[in-house]
Design a protein around this motif. Structure first.
Motif, PDB file in Angstrom:
ATOM      1  N   LEU A 139       0.777  -1.280   0.042  1.00 55.87           N
ATOM      2  CA  LEU A 139       0.028   0.119  -0.106  1.00 55.87           C
ATOM      3  C   LEU A 139       0.672   1.383   0.085  1.00 55.87           C
ATOM      4  O   LEU A 139       0.646   2.301  -0.488  1.00 55.87           O
ATOM      5  N   ARG A 140       2.177   1.293   0.754  1.00 51.93           N
ATOM      6  CA  ARG A 140       2.850   2.241   0.873  1.00 51.93           C
ATOM      7  C   ARG A 140       3.503   2.589  -0.566  1.00 51.93           C
ATOM      8  O   ARG A 140       3.852   3.788  -0.879  1.00 51.93           O
ATOM      9  N   GLY A 141       3.774   1.547  -1.302  1.00 55.37           N
ATOM     10  CA  GLY A 141       4.368   1.716  -2.779  1.00 55.37           C
ATOM     11  C   GLY A 141       3.372   2.361  -3.656  1.00 55.37           C
ATOM     12  O   GLY A 141       3.501   3.223  -4.513  1.00 55.37           O
ATOM     13  N   GLN A 142       1.928   1.902  -3.288  1.00 57.89           N
ATOM     14  CA  GLN A 142       1.010   2.400  -4.310  1.00 57.89           C
ATOM     15  C   GLN A 142       0.958   3.966  -4.133  1.00 57.89           C
ATOM     16  O   GLN A 142       0.679   4.885  -4.879  1.00 57.89           O
ATOM     17  N   LEU A 143       0.849   4.299  -2.687  1.00 52.80           N
ATOM     18  CA  LEU A 143       0.706   5.788  -2.376  1.00 52.80           C
ATOM     19  C   LEU A 143       1.957   6.478  -2.816  1.00 52.80           C
ATOM     20  O   LEU A 143       1.725   7.817  -3.182  1.00 52.80           O
ATOM     21  N   GLN A 144       2.835   6.065  -2.714  1.00 52.07           N
ATOM     22  CA  GLN A 144       4.191   6.745  -3.021  1.00 52.07           C
ATOM     23  C   GLN A 144       4.102   6.928  -4.599  1.00 52.07           C
ATOM     24  O   GLN A 144       4.386   8.052  -5.305  1.00 52.07           O
ATOM     25  N   GLN A 145       3.525   6.025  -5.509  1.00 45.51           N
ATOM     26  CA  GLN A 145       3.443   6.399  -6.629  1.00 45.51           C
ATOM     27  C   GLN A 145       2.357   7.445  -6.941  1.00 45.51           C
ATOM     28  O   GLN A 145       2.405   8.065  -8.249  1.00 45.51           O
ATOM     29  N   ALA A 146       1.413   7.729  -6.138  1.00 46.75           N
ATOM     30  CA  ALA A 146       0.572   8.536  -6.209  1.00 46.75           C
ATOM     31  C   ALA A 146       0.826  10.005  -5.629  1.00 46.75           C
ATOM     32  O   ALA A 146       0.140  10.971  -5.666  1.00 46.75           O
ATOM     33  N   GLY A 147       2.157   9.894  -5.318  1.00 39.89           N
ATOM     34  CA  GLY A 147       2.639  11.284  -4.801  1.00 39.89           C
ATOM     35  C   GLY A 147       2.687  11.778  -3.414  1.00 39.89           C
ATOM     36  O   GLY A 147       3.119  12.652  -2.802  1.00 39.89           O
ATOM     37  N   TYR A 148       2.493  10.464  -2.657  1.00 35.18           N
ATOM     38  CA  TYR A 148       2.689  10.474  -1.058  1.00 35.18           C
ATOM     39  C   TYR A 148       4.140  10.356  -0.574  1.00 35.18           C
ATOM     40  O   TYR A 148       4.595   9.586  -1.028  1.00 35.18           O
ATOM     41  N   SER A 149       4.555  10.991   0.486  1.00 34.40           N
ATOM     42  CA  SER A 149       5.765  10.896   0.919  1.00 34.40           C
ATOM     43  C   SER A 149       5.707  10.372   2.435  1.00 34.40           C
ATOM     44  O   SER A 149       4.567  10.878   3.006  1.00 34.40           O
ATOM     45  N   PHE A 150       6.604   9.752   3.180  1.00 33.13           N
ATOM     46  CA  PHE A 150       6.672   9.164   4.349  1.00 33.13           C
ATOM     47  C   PHE A 150       7.816   9.730   4.961  1.00 33.13           C
ATOM     48  O   PHE A 150       8.919   9.269   4.325  1.00 33.13           O
ATOM     49  N   SER A 151       7.514   9.925   6.387  1.00 35.45           N
ATOM     50  CA  SER A 151       8.810  10.333   7.293  1.00 35.45           C
ATOM     51  C   SER A 151       9.169   9.208   8.129  1.00 35.45           C
ATOM     52  O   SER A 151      10.078   9.153   9.023  1.00 35.45           O
TER      53      SER A 151
END
Length: 367
Positions: A54-66
């Motif tokens: 899910l994290r990978g899908q969201l990163q592809q959608a432009g979300y970043s994580f700290s």
């Protein structure tokens, strides 16, 4: 949990979140809760097993994580897909999330209610609350002023029928005024207006295939095996020690066999309750499984003295009546695991229904 606690109140003073942490994934202080992400604040209990894809899908959608936490993934998923994110989650999840732009709070519980969520409201007038409290445990509500008034209908059904839930009214608990958010439901809360609304997000009937398909027995067996092993593998994501609870039955033995397929069974700590001299004691099966898969087996025998010494603690944790003594046995098993610094246990509880592990299923099948 024992790994930290924080309290946060919004600037308007209308909404406050508090959290006691049991840290499993990303043990750093950055992953502590209440967790702030974009214009959201979230408190969350559970684990999302598929958080990495899910994290990978969201990163592809432009979300970043700290952080490396599944909490941050959940907050981003909610921003991206709204409540529809629940259909993408594989896990046991209950969470509260505040949209700081709209000042709306959403309380959401997973499909089958694996994690609990209780709430209590004080109403100033019909349809408008003055105070709304929610928690994963009733004792938090009692500490905040909720009454401990026994629900007579629940008590009667328990004493006469052994029921610990009201099948017709899933919001009922053993206490009046304390309600349980039903599985597969969510609450929308508007603190400033004193309003709340409950809706269902999960409808099992939608999952039923319209077209019947013929599947051969080998195909069905292989599909089940692959799903089972995949499920066990996903539950191994952890930054703390993982162990297994072995009962000797087909359920937990199947979990251990799947762990072996994942190359994780060897020398994994296992914890089992045994009852020497009891006709249904499963010590021989436990030892056979433990030896075959080279587990680090720890055996314990709950005693009458244990019930005397730990009953009050057990009921303080449990909060409501239980159906039989197996819950206390599990309590002692988990206590032993904690003494060995093992935080996560894979367990066979509830799996006998899927694995057809009880002999009573045989005549039902033949009928």
């Amino acid at each position: 949990g024992p790994d930290g606690g924080k309290i946060w109140i919004n600037d308007e003073g209308l909404t406050g979140f508090a959290h006691r942490r049991l840290a499993i994934i990303d043990l750093s202080a950055k992953a502590a809760q209440p967790f702030h992400y974009l214009h959201y604040t979230i408190v969350y209990n559970g684990e999302i097993y598929n958080y990495l894809p899910l994290r990978g899908q969201l990163q592809q959608a432009g979300y970043s994580f700290s952080t490396g936490s599944d909490t941050e993934v959940l907050a981003a998923a909610f921003d991206c897909w709204g409540l529809q994110c629940m259909h993408r989650l594989d896990g046991m999840v209950v969470f509260a999330i505040l949209n700081r732009k709209t000042n709306e709070v959403f309380l959401v519980r997973d499909r089958f209610g694996e994690k609990p969520l209780y709430y209590f409201a004080v109403y100033k007038q019909r349809g408008r609350f003055e105070q709304f409290l929610f928690a994963s445990e009733m004792k938090a509500l009692w500490a905040a002023g909720a009454k401990q008034q026994v629900n007579g209908t629940m008590l009667l059904n328990y004493l006469t029928l052994g029921m610990v839930q009201n099948a017709q009214k899933k919001t009922d608990t053993f206490f009046n005024d304390i309600l349980s958010l039903p599985p597969g439901h969510y609450l929308t809360i508007q603190p400033s207006a004193g309003k709340l609304q409950m809706k269902r997000w999960y409808l099992p009937e939608r999952m039923i295939a319209q077209k019947k398909e013929t599947v051969s027995l080998p195909e069905a067996v292989n599909t089940f095996r692959q799903l089972f092993i995949s499920s066990v593998k996903q539950r191994l994501h952890s930054d703390v020690p993982v162990g297994v609870s072995v009962s000797g039955g087909i359920d937990s033995s199947s979990v251990v066999a799947a762990l072996n397929k994942c190359q994780r069974a060897n020398k994994m700590p296992s914890f089992s309750a045994v009852f020497p001299g009891f006709e249904k004691d499963e010590t021989s099966f436990i030892k056979e499984v433990s030896s075959h898969f080279n587990l680090q087996s720890v055996l314990l025998t709950p005693t009458v003295e244990d019930i005397e010494n730990y009953w009050q603690t057990f009921m303080h944790i449990q909060e409501e009546p239980v159906q039989n003594s197996s819950a206390f046995t599990q309590f002692m098993v988990y206590k032993k695991a904690a003494e060995h610094k093992v935080t996560v246990l894979l367990d066979g509880q509830g799996a006998d229904e899927i694995m057809a592990g009880y002999t009573r299923y045989v005549p039902w099948h033949l009928q």
